[in-house]
Design a protein around this motif. Structure first.
Motif, PDB file in Angstrom:
ATOM      1  N   GLU A  65       0.820  -1.202   0.000  1.00  0.00           N
ATOM      2  CA  GLU A  65       0.000   0.000   0.000  1.00  0.00           C
ATOM      3  C   GLU A  65       0.857   1.257   0.000  1.00  0.00           C
ATOM      4  O   GLU A  65       2.029   1.233   0.410  1.00  0.00           O
ATOM      5  N   PRO A  66       0.293   2.409  -0.433  1.00  0.00           N
ATOM      6  CA  PRO A  66       1.034   3.664  -0.460  1.00  0.00           C
ATOM      7  C   PRO A  66       1.637   4.048   0.889  1.00  0.00           C
ATOM      8  O   PRO A  66       2.749   4.589   0.937  1.00  0.00           O
ATOM      9  N   ASP A  67       0.927   3.780   1.978  1.00  0.00           N
ATOM     10  CA  ASP A  67       1.464   4.116   3.303  1.00  0.00           C
ATOM     11  C   ASP A  67       2.771   3.380   3.587  1.00  0.00           C
ATOM     12  O   ASP A  67       3.665   3.919   4.249  1.00  0.00           O
ATOM     13  N   GLN A  68       2.862   2.155   3.100  1.00  0.00           N
ATOM     14  CA  GLN A  68       4.095   1.392   3.297  1.00  0.00           C
ATOM     15  C   GLN A  68       5.245   1.988   2.498  1.00  0.00           C
ATOM     16  O   GLN A  68       6.387   2.017   2.957  1.00  0.00           O
ATOM     17  N   TYR A  69       4.950   2.478   1.299  1.00  0.00           N
ATOM     18  CA  TYR A  69       5.996   3.129   0.498  1.00  0.00           C
ATOM     19  C   TYR A  69       6.416   4.457   1.121  1.00  0.00           C
ATOM     20  O   TYR A  69       7.573   4.853   1.023  1.00  0.00           O
ATOM     21  N   LYS A  70       5.465   5.112   1.744  1.00  0.00           N
ATOM     22  CA  LYS A  70       5.803   6.369   2.408  1.00  0.00           C
ATOM     23  C   LYS A  70       6.766   6.116   3.567  1.00  0.00           C
ATOM     24  O   LYS A  70       7.688   6.899   3.814  1.00  0.00           O
ATOM     25  N   LYS A  71       6.574   4.992   4.261  1.00  0.00           N
ATOM     26  CA  LYS A  71       7.441   4.666   5.393  1.00  0.00           C
ATOM     27  C   LYS A  71       8.862   4.321   4.952  1.00  0.00           C
ATOM     28  O   LYS A  71       9.826   4.611   5.668  1.00  0.00           O
ATOM     29  N   ILE A  72       8.999   3.684   3.790  1.00  0.00           N
ATOM     30  CA  ILE A  72      10.333   3.244   3.357  1.00  0.00           C
ATOM     31  C   ILE A  72      10.960   4.205   2.340  1.00  0.00           C
ATOM     32  O   ILE A  72      12.032   3.916   1.800  1.00  0.00           O
ATOM     33  N   ALA A  73      10.290   5.331   2.070  1.00  0.00           N
ATOM     34  CA  ALA A  73      10.749   6.243   1.018  1.00  0.00           C
ATOM     35  C   ALA A  73      12.194   6.685   1.226  1.00  0.00           C
ATOM     36  O   ALA A  73      13.005   6.655   0.301  1.00  0.00           O
ATOM     37  N   MET A 130      11.187  12.462  -2.665  1.00  0.00           N
ATOM     38  CA  MET A 130      10.605  13.788  -2.870  1.00  0.00           C
ATOM     39  C   MET A 130       9.152  13.828  -2.415  1.00  0.00           C
ATOM     40  O   MET A 130       8.703  14.792  -1.775  1.00  0.00           O
ATOM     41  N   ALA A 131       8.392  12.789  -2.761  1.00  0.00           N
ATOM     42  CA  ALA A 131       6.982  12.736  -2.370  1.00  0.00           C
ATOM     43  C   ALA A 131       6.838  12.696  -0.852  1.00  0.00           C
ATOM     44  O   ALA A 131       5.970  13.368  -0.277  1.00  0.00           O
ATOM     45  N   ARG A 132       7.701  11.916  -0.206  1.00  0.00           N
ATOM     46  CA  ARG A 132       7.678  11.849   1.265  1.00  0.00           C
ATOM     47  C   ARG A 132       8.043  13.217   1.859  1.00  0.00           C
ATOM     48  O   ARG A 132       7.402  13.682   2.823  1.00  0.00           O
ATOM     49  N   LEU A 133       9.041  13.862   1.295  1.00  0.00           N
ATOM     50  CA  LEU A 133       9.492  15.152   1.801  1.00  0.00           C
ATOM     51  C   LEU A 133       8.381  16.199   1.729  1.00  0.00           C
ATOM     52  O   LEU A 133       8.082  16.872   2.734  1.00  0.00           O
ATOM     53  N   VAL A 134       7.762  16.337   0.564  1.00  0.00           N
ATOM     54  CA  VAL A 134       6.749  17.382   0.373  1.00  0.00           C
ATOM     55  C   VAL A 134       5.494  17.097   1.195  1.00  0.00           C
ATOM     56  O   VAL A 134       4.948  17.991   1.847  1.00  0.00           O
ATOM     57  N   SER A 135       5.022  15.847   1.174  1.00  0.00           N
ATOM     58  CA  SER A 135       3.803  15.512   1.918  1.00  0.00           C
ATOM     59  C   SER A 135       4.012  15.670   3.424  1.00  0.00           C
ATOM     60  O   SER A 135       3.137  16.192   4.128  1.00  0.00           O
ATOM     61  N   SER A 136       5.164  15.256   3.936  1.00  0.00           N
ATOM     62  CA  SER A 136       5.451  15.397   5.368  1.00  0.00           C
ATOM     63  C   SER A 136       5.594  16.867   5.756  1.00  0.00           C
ATOM     64  O   SER A 136       5.183  17.270   6.850  1.00  0.00           O
ATOM     65  N   HIS A 137       6.164  17.656   4.864  1.00  0.00           N
ATOM     66  CA  HIS A 137       6.306  19.094   5.143  1.00  0.00           C
ATOM     67  C   HIS A 137       4.935  19.742   5.307  1.00  0.00           C
ATOM     68  O   HIS A 137       4.722  20.535   6.232  1.00  0.00           O
ATOM     69  N   HIS A 138       4.001  19.412   4.409  1.00  0.00           N
ATOM     70  CA  HIS A 138       2.664  20.007   4.482  1.00  0.00           C
ATOM     71  C   HIS A 138       1.897  19.506   5.711  1.00  0.00           C
ATOM     72  O   HIS A 138       1.053  20.236   6.243  1.00  0.00           O
ATOM     73  N   GLU A 139       2.175  18.292   6.149  1.00  0.00           N
ATOM     74  CA  GLU A 139       1.551  17.791   7.371  1.00  0.00           C
ATOM     75  C   GLU A 139       2.064  18.549   8.594  1.00  0.00           C
ATOM     76  O   GLU A 139       1.325  18.811   9.544  1.00  0.00           O
ATOM     77  N   ARG A 140       3.326  18.907   8.545  1.00  0.00           N
ATOM     78  CA  ARG A 140       3.947  19.623   9.674  1.00  0.00           C
ATOM     79  C   ARG A 140       3.581  21.099   9.685  1.00  0.00           C
ATOM     80  O   ARG A 140       3.301  21.675  10.739  1.00  0.00           O
ATOM     81  N   PHE A 141       3.550  21.727   8.515  1.00  0.00           N
ATOM     82  CA  PHE A 141       3.240  23.152   8.415  1.00  0.00           C
ATOM     83  C   PHE A 141       1.915  23.332   7.685  1.00  0.00           C
ATOM     84  O   PHE A 141       1.887  23.499   6.460  1.00  0.00           O
TER      85      PHE A 141
END
Length: 395
Positions: A65-73, A130-141
């Motif tokens: 699943e996408p969440d698993q790819y986000k964890k290992i990105a 890159m996808a992990r970086l941008v998505s996590s940034h928007h979650e934080r800010f």
């Protein structure tokens, strides 16, 4: 609206059919391009093998699943950078772990796996990072400001630098530009203010224009100060005026243009080619298509790429998960740039950079890395529909 939770109905059959069409085009073009005994190997069975392996990769990637790819990105990104660093320091030569071709070290000879080109695979790993970086940034800010946008842009540049430096060191200018294209696409959809994006892109365009001018009129400065290699200048000269600079790249371009032009409207038919084009089963396979199937056949192939990119864009717009959307955006940018650059260099619109035509050119690393990327799209679409089934239950 309720969406089916049945796996067969959640699978993207349209994308699978598009890949099947690419496989048919690829095998037909390669079979027509190669001359018996030209390289001492029949590339068609090898390409079938790569497509089978690529299909297995797609099936394996789609399982998660996408969440698993986000964890290992970040782990995937780190693995890609490690391979580039390892390639840089690995001993190169005959019988060594790193293979050198035309004074360029870009391939690793690995036990069981065989020869791979790390820079092909790290493109997909880079997209995940890159996808992990941008998505996590928007979650934080959650509250966007110019300060947070500058912070995000700075982090994006840092993630880009590591692979870019080692790929340029190989040297591999074409793949380096692919990374820049992926980064530019993700920046455009990352929600960064245009007050920042516009100056950055204008500055980038100015820098490229300056470098092109310097490559033509200030070669000594480019070579001694910036460390550019002579072969990169030759590619620019042979692109602008191949008849005045008869380098190997210039001859490739002249032969490719001759082949495509001689194909006319309907082409010369299967194995009816007459013009000799080096590397016609890899980088210059579009020249074979243009000569043997003419303008009509070339348009059909280009239309097939348009359908693929359109379908991938449609999937990206349907996804609600930001991480999945950024992954699809990066993959769309990667494939689109490859198509424009490869076809462009075959018809003298763009300089020759050695970038293969996705899903059509012969090559294990290229095809498997593209199938890996497409596998991620299958995963995003497949598991997105599962998520939406539950979300739409009360509608």
């Amino acid at each position: 609206m309720k969406l089916s939770n049945k796996p067969a109905e959640r699978f993207d059959w349209t994308l699978a059919f598009i890949l099947l069409l690419f496989c048919i085009v690829s095998l037909t073009a390669i079979a027509s391009a190669q001359t018996t005994g030209q390289y001492g190997i029949n590339f068609v069975p090898k390409q079938i093998q790569w497509y089978v392996i690529g299909s297995i990769i797609v099936a394996g990637v789609m399982y998660f699943e996408p969440d698993q790819y986000k964890k290992i990105a970040w782990y995937a990104y780190g693995l890609g950078v490690f391979l580039l660093i390892f390639l840089h320091f690995a001993p190169g030569g005959e019988g060594q772990i790193a293979e050198v071709q035309n004074n360029v070290k870009r391939w690793l000879n690995l036990p069981v796996i065989g020869k791979i080109q790390p820079s092909e695979f790290i493109k997909t790993f880079f997209i995940l990072g890159m996808a992990r970086l941008v998505s996590s940034h928007h979650e934080r800010f959650e509250d966007k400001t110019l300060k947070t946008d500058f912070f995000l842009l700075g982090k994006i540049m840092l993630v880009l630098i590591a692979p870019l430096v080692f790929i340029m060191e190989q040297p591999d200018l074409g793949t380096s530009i692919v990374f820049i294209a992926i980064t530019a696409a993700i920046i455009l959809v990352a929600g960064i203010s245009w007050k920042i994006i516009l100056p950055v892109f204008i500055s980038g365009a100015a820098a490229v224009t300056t470098l092109l001018w310097a490559a033509i009129y200030a070669q000594d400065f480019m070579s001694e100060t910036l460390g550019f290699d002579l072969y990169q200048f030759k590619r620019i000269y042979s692109w602008l005026d191949p008849y005045s600079f008869p380098t190997s790249e210039g001859m490739h371009l002249i032969q490719a243009i001759t082949a495509i032009g001689s194909g006319g409207m309907f082409g010369k038919g299967f194995q009816g080619r007459e013009a000799y084009v080096p590397e016609n089963h890899t980088d210059f396979i579009f020249a074979v298509i243009g000569e043997e199937y003419g303008f009509i056949g070339s348009c059909i192939v280009i239309s097939l790429f348009f359908v693929l990119i359109y379908h991938l864009t449609k999937i990206a717009l349907e996804l609600k998960d930001p991480f999945s959307m950024y992954v699809c955006t990066g993959i769309i940018a990667m494939i689109t740039f490859h198509v424009f650059e490869n076809i462009g260099m075959n018809i003298q619109v763009l300089p020759i950079t050695g970038i293969p035509l996705p899903f059509i050119s012969y090559g294990g690393s290229s095809l498997m890395s593209n199938m890996l990327a497409i596998g991620l799209v299958f995963s995003m679409k497949f598991h997105h529909r599962t998520y939406m089934f539950g979300a739409d239950d009360d509608d």
